[in-house]
Design an enzyme around this catalytic site. Sequence first.
Site, PDB file in Angstrom:
ATOM      1  N   ALA A   1     -62.421  58.226  28.707  1.00 40.36           N
ATOM      2  CA  ALA A   1     -63.518  59.051  29.203  1.00 40.36           C
ATOM      3  C   ALA A   1     -64.839  58.584  28.612  1.00 40.36           C
ATOM      4  CB  ALA A   1     -63.284  60.516  28.845  1.00 40.36           C
TER       5      ALA A   1
ATOM      6  N   ASP B   1     -65.840  76.081  25.413  1.00 43.90           N
ATOM      7  CA  ASP B   1     -65.732  75.143  26.532  1.00 43.90           C
ATOM      8  C   ASP B   1     -64.298  75.102  27.074  1.00 43.90           C
ATOM      9  OD1 ASP B   1     -66.799  73.395  28.400  1.00 43.90           O
ATOM     10  OD2 ASP B   1     -66.610  71.629  27.114  1.00 43.90           O
TER      11      ASP B   1
END
Length: 171
Positions: free
Chosen positions: A14, A134
């Site tokens: 990522a 999150d």
Amino acid sequence: GDVIDGHVVTALVADTAVHLLYQVRNPRSGALKALKTLHPSRANDPQERAMLAHEAWLSERVGEHGDDGFVHLDRRADATEFYLLFDWHAGQTLDRVLARRGPTGLPVADVLAWGLAAARALGRLHRLGVIHRDVKPANLHLGDDGQLRLLDLGVALSGSEPAEQRELHAG
């Protein structure tokens, strides 16, 4: 193919423009790890460095109480660069599960089991005085071993961070 402290980079997993996450392999043991570091554009930002250090501290703290529901931080005293090294777990995040199966294709029993596992992980954080900030399908990893793990404590609050860090990258 790059080597970082004896770990061979096998894949970029990522790139969030804030962090880079790599899969790395220890050539001696063959063990896979996840290496998280700051994106080069953020590498010298003192607040970003403090947040990554805070994530390491939180990950270590969670790991003191067992690592069910979380990935284990591999503490490296001899690191030559600024990064975090976590255990690698084969599997996929729930956002990928949803994309492949679609929301109507998920068995109710699985959804309930995953929800309970996520609630247990969040409960452990809350008992430690930590707020994740999150929680989303991309930060819930379903391992091939059937274990659901809550990922990414990067924007979590513990009460030990400076005030400006509380506002940076709020999830």
